[in-house]
Design a protein around this motif. Structure first.
Motif, PDB file in Angstrom:
ATOM      1  N   ALA A 183       0.850  -1.155  -0.025  1.00 28.11           N
ATOM      2  CA  ALA A 183      -0.102  -0.039   0.119  1.00 28.11           C
ATOM      3  C   ALA A 183       0.918   1.110  -0.096  1.00 28.11           C
ATOM      4  O   ALA A 183       0.623   2.271  -0.602  1.00 28.11           O
ATOM      5  CB  ALA A 183      -0.997   0.044   1.092  1.00 28.11           C
ATOM      6  N   THR A 184       1.986   1.202   0.855  1.00 32.58           N
ATOM      7  CA  THR A 184       2.912   2.515   0.872  1.00 32.58           C
ATOM      8  C   THR A 184       3.446   2.493  -0.698  1.00 32.58           C
ATOM      9  O   THR A 184       3.561   3.787  -1.171  1.00 32.58           O
ATOM     10  CB  THR A 184       4.007   2.060   1.752  1.00 32.58           C
ATOM     11  N   ALA A 185       4.010   1.679  -1.169  1.00 33.20           N
ATOM     12  CA  ALA A 185       4.544   1.699  -2.622  1.00 33.20           C
ATOM     13  C   ALA A 185       3.781   1.952  -3.615  1.00 33.20           C
ATOM     14  O   ALA A 185       3.999   3.068  -4.422  1.00 33.20           O
ATOM     15  CB  ALA A 185       4.967   0.394  -2.737  1.00 33.20           C
ATOM     16  N   TYR A 186       2.277   1.569  -3.526  1.00 35.06           N
ATOM     17  CA  TYR A 186       1.348   2.021  -4.389  1.00 35.06           C
ATOM     18  C   TYR A 186       1.038   3.586  -4.300  1.00 35.06           C
ATOM     19  O   TYR A 186       0.907   4.328  -5.420  1.00 35.06           O
ATOM     20  CB  TYR A 186      -0.063   1.316  -4.058  1.00 35.06           C
ATOM     21  N   LEU A 187       0.813   4.219  -3.078  1.00 37.38           N
ATOM     22  CA  LEU A 187       0.264   5.583  -2.706  1.00 37.38           C
ATOM     23  C   LEU A 187       1.586   6.397  -3.079  1.00 37.38           C
ATOM     24  O   LEU A 187       1.542   7.331  -3.731  1.00 37.38           O
ATOM     25  CB  LEU A 187       0.162   5.822  -1.386  1.00 37.38           C
ATOM     26  N   GLN A 188       2.937   5.989  -2.860  1.00 36.91           N
ATOM     27  CA  GLN A 188       4.188   6.512  -3.110  1.00 36.91           C
ATOM     28  C   GLN A 188       4.331   6.721  -4.718  1.00 36.91           C
ATOM     29  O   GLN A 188       4.758   7.838  -5.086  1.00 36.91           O
ATOM     30  CB  GLN A 188       5.271   5.906  -2.782  1.00 36.91           C
ATOM     31  N   ALA A 189       3.672   5.823  -5.503  1.00 37.16           N
ATOM     32  CA  ALA A 189       3.728   5.686  -7.014  1.00 37.16           C
ATOM     33  C   ALA A 189       2.576   6.429  -7.494  1.00 37.16           C
ATOM     34  O   ALA A 189       2.703   6.899  -8.937  1.00 37.16           O
ATOM     35  CB  ALA A 189       3.971   4.442  -7.674  1.00 37.16           C
ATOM     36  N   LEU A 190       1.743   6.806  -7.128  1.00 31.45           N
ATOM     37  CA  LEU A 190       0.527   7.584  -7.543  1.00 31.45           C
ATOM     38  C   LEU A 190       0.690   9.015  -7.587  1.00 31.45           C
ATOM     39  O   LEU A 190       0.508   9.781  -6.472  1.00 31.45           O
ATOM     40  CB  LEU A 190      -0.633   7.298  -6.652  1.00 31.45           C
ATOM     41  N   SER A 191       1.404   9.507  -8.651  1.00 30.08           N
ATOM     42  CA  SER A 191       2.098  10.855  -8.544  1.00 30.08           C
ATOM     43  C   SER A 191       0.870  11.898  -9.207  1.00 30.08           C
ATOM     44  O   SER A 191       0.833  12.828  -8.758  1.00 30.08           O
ATOM     45  CB  SER A 191       3.180  10.894  -9.637  1.00 30.08           C
ATOM     46  N   ALA A 192       0.050  11.380 -10.165  1.00 32.25           N
ATOM     47  CA  ALA A 192      -1.085  12.050 -10.883  1.00 32.25           C
ATOM     48  C   ALA A 192      -2.047  11.285 -11.300  1.00 32.25           C
ATOM     49  O   ALA A 192      -2.031  10.230 -11.825  1.00 32.25           O
ATOM     50  CB  ALA A 192      -0.503  12.806 -11.882  1.00 32.25           C
ATOM     51  N   ALA A 193      -3.378  11.536 -10.639  1.00 30.07           N
ATOM     52  CA  ALA A 193      -4.458  10.943 -11.182  1.00 30.07           C
ATOM     53  C   ALA A 193      -5.888  11.753 -11.055  1.00 30.07           C
ATOM     54  O   ALA A 193      -5.878  12.859 -10.635  1.00 30.07           O
ATOM     55  CB  ALA A 193      -4.593   9.714 -10.113  1.00 30.07           C
ATOM     56  N   SER A 194      -6.949  11.113 -11.815  1.00 31.37           N
ATOM     57  CA  SER A 194      -8.106  11.986 -11.586  1.00 31.37           C
ATOM     58  C   SER A 194      -9.249  10.833 -11.935  1.00 31.37           C
ATOM     59  O   SER A 194      -9.028   9.827 -11.979  1.00 31.37           O
ATOM     60  CB  SER A 194      -8.303  12.795 -12.950  1.00 31.37           C
ATOM     61  N   GLY A 195     -10.478  11.059 -11.343  1.00 34.65           N
ATOM     62  CA  GLY A 195     -11.738  10.658 -11.470  1.00 34.65           C
ATOM     63  C   GLY A 195     -12.749  10.921 -11.108  1.00 34.65           C
ATOM     64  O   GLY A 195     -13.024  12.208 -10.687  1.00 34.65           O
ATOM     65  N   ARG A 196     -13.784   9.984 -10.774  1.00 25.76           N
ATOM     66  CA  ARG A 196     -14.995  10.464 -10.233  1.00 25.76           C
ATOM     67  C   ARG A 196     -15.361   9.978  -8.784  1.00 25.76           C
ATOM     68  O   ARG A 196     -14.604   8.867  -8.402  1.00 25.76           O
ATOM     69  CB  ARG A 196     -16.493   9.867 -10.944  1.00 25.76           C
ATOM     70  N   PHE A 197     -16.001  10.480  -7.831  1.00 23.28           N
ATOM     71  CA  PHE A 197     -16.073   9.861  -6.517  1.00 23.28           C
ATOM     72  C   PHE A 197     -17.613  10.213  -5.973  1.00 23.28           C
ATOM     73  O   PHE A 197     -18.440  10.976  -6.522  1.00 23.28           O
ATOM     74  CB  PHE A 197     -15.347  10.592  -5.342  1.00 23.28           C
ATOM     75  N   GLU A 198     -17.866   9.279  -5.089  1.00 19.24           N
ATOM     76  CA  GLU A 198     -19.196   9.454  -4.393  1.00 19.24           C
ATOM     77  C   GLU A 198     -19.075   9.547  -2.931  1.00 19.24           C
ATOM     78  O   GLU A 198     -18.391   8.649  -2.531  1.00 19.24           O
ATOM     79  CB  GLU A 198     -19.837   8.131  -4.725  1.00 19.24           C
TER      80      GLU A 198
END
Length: 222
Positions: free
Chosen positions: A52-67
């Motif tokens: 989970a730490t590695a995943y969050l660290q690699a998530l540099s830019a993202a977008s989407g829809r939320f509820e």
């Protein structure tokens, strides 16, 4: 929008509020500051925290829809954008049309219906869990529980330094060995929860800098 409703928006997106039934606290005899004891996890759970730490660290830019679903069951939706380190934007659909933007230093909130602008230091929110340059889940913010799910796992984390601070639970989905953040839930001092479900998550190389600028509108703004 009432102050309570406004708090619900901030709670769901940014606030790590007090919650009951937390792990035992250890007293620091020198400063009087209370700390949550860091649990001892089995090897497989340690591996999940590491993933989970590695995943969050690699998530540099993202977008989407939320509820977002608050403790009353009220559902709001919108669009989100993230640019690490330090920046995130939540744009709520009508009728709320609220904007919440972290610009690297502050979290700014604009309610166009009430023409209300609020600002909070980014360092006072758990957005650092997603937005800090170096993500750690074993120091200021620590994992207190790891739970397996049918399609991944959940991590419950909290600020280790403050005995009155609460918890955020993040759900990660594992699809064919690929990890994705699915949702998070925070709980306030009265045990009322707010859940943010990421309906879509699209990674990107970079996003427009203007997305993460939200200045206080002038009094003449219509």
């Amino acid at each position: 929008m009432t102050q309570h409703t406004k708090r619900a928006f901030i709670l769901g997106l940014t606030a790590l509020a007090a919650t009951p039934a937390l792990p035992a606290l250890a007293q620091n005899k020198t400063t009087g500051t209370t700390f949550v004891r860091v649990p001892t996890f089995a090897a497989e759970d340690q591996a999940r925290i590491k993933r989970a730490t590695a995943y969050l660290q690699a998530l540099s830019a993202a977008s989407g829809r939320f509820e977002q679903t608050d403790f009353r069951g009220r559902v709001t939706t919108g669009q989100w954008w993230l640019q690490r380190p330090g920046k995130i934007r939540f744009e709520y659909d009508a009728p709320y049309s609220v904007l919440v933007v972290a610009d690297g230093k502050n979290v700014n909130m604009w309610d166009p219906r009430l023409k209300s602008f609020d600002q909070y230091p980014l360092s006072f929110t758990p957005l650092s869990l997603f937005l800090s340059k170096q993500i750690r889940l074993d120091q200021g913010v620590i994992v207190t529980e790891v739970t397996r799910t049918t399609d991944g796992f959940r991590l419950k984390a909290r600020d280790r330094r403050k005995d009155v601070e609460g918890a955020i639970t993040m759900t990660f989905r594992d699809q064919g060995g690929k990890l994705t953040l699915g949702d998070w839930t925070v709980v306030d001092a009265q045990g009322k929860s707010t859940r943010v479900n990421l309906l879509t998550l699209n990674t990107a190389a970079s996003l427009k800098p203007s997305l993460f600028v939200l200045n206080k509108p002038s009094a003449s703004r219509n």
